[in-house]
Design a protein around this motif. Structure first.
Motif, PDB file in Angstrom:
ATOM      1  N   ARG A 286       0.833  -1.206   0.000  1.00  0.00           N
ATOM      2  CA  ARG A 286       0.000   0.000   0.000  1.00  0.00           C
ATOM      3  C   ARG A 286       0.868   1.257   0.000  1.00  0.00           C
ATOM      4  O   ARG A 286       0.536   2.251  -0.646  1.00  0.00           O
ATOM      5  N   GLN A 287       1.988   1.218   0.703  1.00  0.00           N
ATOM      6  CA  GLN A 287       2.895   2.358   0.714  1.00  0.00           C
ATOM      7  C   GLN A 287       3.375   2.671  -0.695  1.00  0.00           C
ATOM      8  O   GLN A 287       3.395   3.835  -1.121  1.00  0.00           O
ATOM      9  N   ALA A 288       3.759   1.633  -1.439  1.00  0.00           N
ATOM     10  CA  ALA A 288       4.242   1.829  -2.805  1.00  0.00           C
ATOM     11  C   ALA A 288       3.159   2.443  -3.689  1.00  0.00           C
ATOM     12  O   ALA A 288       3.440   3.323  -4.517  1.00  0.00           O
TER      13      ALA A 288
ATOM     14  N   ALA B 235      10.417   1.623  -1.071  1.00  0.00           N
ATOM     15  CA  ALA B 235       9.039   2.039  -1.330  1.00  0.00           C
ATOM     16  C   ALA B 235       8.886   3.544  -1.121  1.00  0.00           C
ATOM     17  O   ALA B 235       8.205   4.232  -1.885  1.00  0.00           O
ATOM     18  N   HIS B 236       9.532   4.052  -0.080  1.00  0.00           N
ATOM     19  CA  HIS B 236       9.497   5.486   0.204  1.00  0.00           C
ATOM     20  C   HIS B 236      10.066   6.305  -0.954  1.00  0.00           C
ATOM     21  O   HIS B 236       9.579   7.396  -1.262  1.00  0.00           O
TER      22      HIS B 236
ATOM     23  N   ASN C 197       0.771   7.401  -6.246  1.00  0.00           N
ATOM     24  CA  ASN C 197      -0.316   8.390  -6.325  1.00  0.00           C
ATOM     25  C   ASN C 197       0.193   9.805  -6.080  1.00  0.00           C
ATOM     26  O   ASN C 197      -0.233  10.755  -6.747  1.00  0.00           O
ATOM     27  N   VAL C 198       1.100   9.947  -5.124  1.00  0.00           N
ATOM     28  CA  VAL C 198       1.677  11.261  -4.840  1.00  0.00           C
ATOM     29  C   VAL C 198       2.439  11.769  -6.055  1.00  0.00           C
ATOM     30  O   VAL C 198       2.327  12.944  -6.432  1.00  0.00           O
ATOM     31  N   ALA C 199       3.196  10.889  -6.704  1.00  0.00           N
ATOM     32  CA  ALA C 199       3.968  11.283  -7.889  1.00  0.00           C
ATOM     33  C   ALA C 199       3.059  11.713  -9.027  1.00  0.00           C
ATOM     34  O   ALA C 199       3.436  12.573  -9.837  1.00  0.00           O
TER      35      ALA C 199
ATOM     36  N   LYS D 131      -6.118  10.824  -3.680  1.00  0.00           N
ATOM     37  CA  LYS D 131      -6.769   9.634  -3.148  1.00  0.00           C
ATOM     38  C   LYS D 131      -6.354   8.435  -3.986  1.00  0.00           C
ATOM     39  O   LYS D 131      -6.204   8.545  -5.197  1.00  0.00           O
ATOM     40  N   ALA D 132      -6.144   7.304  -3.333  1.00  0.00           N
ATOM     41  CA  ALA D 132      -5.793   6.079  -4.046  1.00  0.00           C
ATOM     42  C   ALA D 132      -7.022   5.546  -4.776  1.00  0.00           C
ATOM     43  O   ALA D 132      -8.101   5.444  -4.186  1.00  0.00           O
ATOM     44  N   HIS D 133      -6.875   5.201  -6.055  1.00  0.00           N
ATOM     45  CA  HIS D 133      -7.996   4.709  -6.846  1.00  0.00           C
ATOM     46  C   HIS D 133      -8.449   3.341  -6.336  1.00  0.00           C
ATOM     47  O   HIS D 133      -7.658   2.419  -6.213  1.00  0.00           O
ATOM     48  N   GLY D 134      -9.742   3.223  -6.035  1.00  0.00           N
ATOM     49  CA  GLY D 134     -10.298   1.951  -5.608  1.00  0.00           C
ATOM     50  C   GLY D 134      -9.855   1.502  -4.232  1.00  0.00           C
ATOM     51  O   GLY D 134     -10.024   0.338  -3.874  1.00  0.00           O
TER      52      GLY D 134
END
Length: 495
Positions: A379-381, A459-460, A386-388, A393-396
């Motif tokens: 989920r972090q990845a 991931a970060h 999404n931030v990039a 908001k994350a889709h779905g």
């Protein structure tokens, strides 16, 4: 209405095939939608969109079936609206239509799909003078479409389509253009007393199908071997039972992956990497996935029967849990991470049931914390991606991009707790029975601390694959860490 199409366009049509009214060729080009203009089928698009938005829509879908195919299409459009801008358009066909218009010809979109969808597609592309579709009573397909076009354009028309049902239309046309048709249909079209042309826009479906089944994800199913490895019971029979469990799990897991991809079409097409998945990109027909998902499930169930009713019950629980995850749980905040961790642990339980090896409480505790960490990294990845992309908001999913620091903390904390569980296990009496020397095993704790910290850090930085397990299988450092851990475990058994 005149919105631009995606810029990547190339056509396999020859220069002689470009239509020019000045040369006395046809002026009207009638274009099919499903399988021609788009690399998909709107019946299946709306069906899976309706199920993904609310699984209870299945009752309304079955209720519309007896009334007829045209009514079903209208009902599905009302239950599952599809973003036409995200559909996988066939760039070769789009380029062909564009050249026809540039040469002065007229273009018409005519499809058996619900007419409201056809109009939205035509409005999005801005390449059609007219658009027609099924109206809830009449299914505009095959002979009905042929009769409609003959009446609407008595002066003649060219038709571009992709399936056997279009043969009746090509018979009435004055120019037949096919898209990716099979060899026998191509020969039948060439035998017609009309000009014919054939566009080939994609290759074999074999590799997209293999990708959709996600064989790399089968690596997770190696966990069924963990109980016999942890108990040092490497007899031929237990290895065979674990191998059968691996096969059953892989078949059923692939069925789940297909189902999940079909339900996730909209979210995948909005994702920078997942948009290239076979179903989302149109590389594989949705009809294939709709048939293969239950087919692979049945095959996995038959293999499971060979390991007894208890193992079959575990597999039924796995499928029920993954289906629930696909429809509901993956959209629930934190619940989705807990569900993913439980599904990993269920593989270990399945291995124990298949081989008849009792499971240690230490092993189950370690797996829950360890796999919770991996699920949080996943989920972090996604949130970093999404931030990039500038998304909020994350889709779905049930996460906001502002949740990213908390999700990363979950990954680190749970991963470190799993290492603590292992450290406590190394001090337990059970270890003294299985290992002659426990000192090397403490090195595994250190390797795990390093590996978990590195995975969270990657991931970060946005360098993590969407699935950390697949990433680890292809990551050289992760492979080295696995080899070191294995070497330390073996040295504890031998020395």
């Amino acid at each position: 209405m005149n919105r631009a199409v995606p810029p990547k366009m190339a056509s396999s049509a020859t220069p002689e095939a470009i239509i020019s009214p000045e040369k006395g060729t046809l002026e009207v080009l009638a274009v099919d939608l499903d399988g021609t203009l788009i690399r998909s089928d709107m019946l299946f698009e709306t069906f899976w969109a309706a199920l993904s938005q609310r699984w209870t829509n299945i009752a309304a879908i079955f209720g519309a079936l007896p009334v007829g195919r045209a009514n079903l299409k209208r009902a599905l459009d009302g239950l599952g609206a599809v973003d036409v801008a995200a559909l996988p358009f066939n760039d070769d066909v789009v380029a062909y239509i564009r050249r026809w218009r540039n040469a002065g010809g007229r273009t018409v979109l005519v499809s058996a799909a619900e007419h409201r969808i056809v109009e939205r597609v035509a409005d999005h592309l801005g390449l059609f003078d007219e658009a027609y579709g099924s109206d809830g009573r009449v299914n505009l397909k095959g002979p009905r479409k042929a009769a409609f076009l003959s009446e609407r354009f008595p002066e003649g028309f060219a038709y571009i389509g992709d399936e056997d049902a279009d043969y009746a239309i090509w018979e009435k046309s004055k120019r037949a253009i096919t898209v990716d048709v099979h060899r026998s249909l191509r020969s039948r079209v060439d035998a017609l007393a009309v000009e014919s042309e054939h566009l080939t826009t994609h290759g074999s479906h074999f590799w997209p199908l293999l990708r959709a089944m996600r064989p790399l994800q089968w690596l997770k199913n190696i966990l069924v071997f963990l109980p016999l490895l942890a108990a040092h019971q490497l007899e031929l029979m237990t290895l065979g039972q674990a191998a059968l469990a691996f096969v059953a799990y892989s078949l059923i897991a692939s069925s789940v992956y297909l189902l999940n991809d079909l339900l996730d079409l909209e979210a995948d097409r909005a994702h920078p990497r997942k948009r290239e998945r076979p179903f989302a990109s149109g590389a594989l027909p949705l009809s294939w996935g709709t048939a293969l998902a239950p087919g692979l499930l049945l095959a996995g169930a038959l293999v499971s029967l060979g390991l007894g009713p208890e193992f079959l019950a575990v597999m039924a629980l796995y499928y029920l849990a993954t289906t629930l995850y696909s429809f509901v749980l993956k959209r629930r905040l934190v619940v989705d991470i807990c569900a993913l961790a439980s599904l990993y642990t269920l593989r270990i339980i399945a291995g124990g049931v298949a081989t008849g090896i009792p499971l240690s409480v230490w092993l189950l505790a370690f797996s829950m914390f360890f796999f919770f960490s991996l699920a949080a990294v996943k989920r972090q990845a996604e949130l970093v991606s999404n931030v990039a992309e500038g998304e909020h908001k994350a889709h779905g999913r049930g996460y906001m991009t502002s949740d990213l620091p908390l999700v990363a903390n979950m990954a680190v904390a749970s991963g470190y707790v799993s290492v603590l569980v292992m450290a406590l296990y190394l001090n337990s009496p059970a270890v003294q029975i299985l290992y002659t020397w426990t000192a090397p095993l403490w090195g595994i704790c250190l390797v795990l601390l390093y590996w978990i910290s590195r995975m969270v850090m990657l991931a970060h930085r946005g360098r993590m694959h969407d699935d950390p397990v697949v990433f680890a299988a292809q990551d050289r450092v992760s492979i080295v860490c696995a080899c070191i851990s294995l070497g330390l475990a073996l040295s504890g058994m031998v020395l």
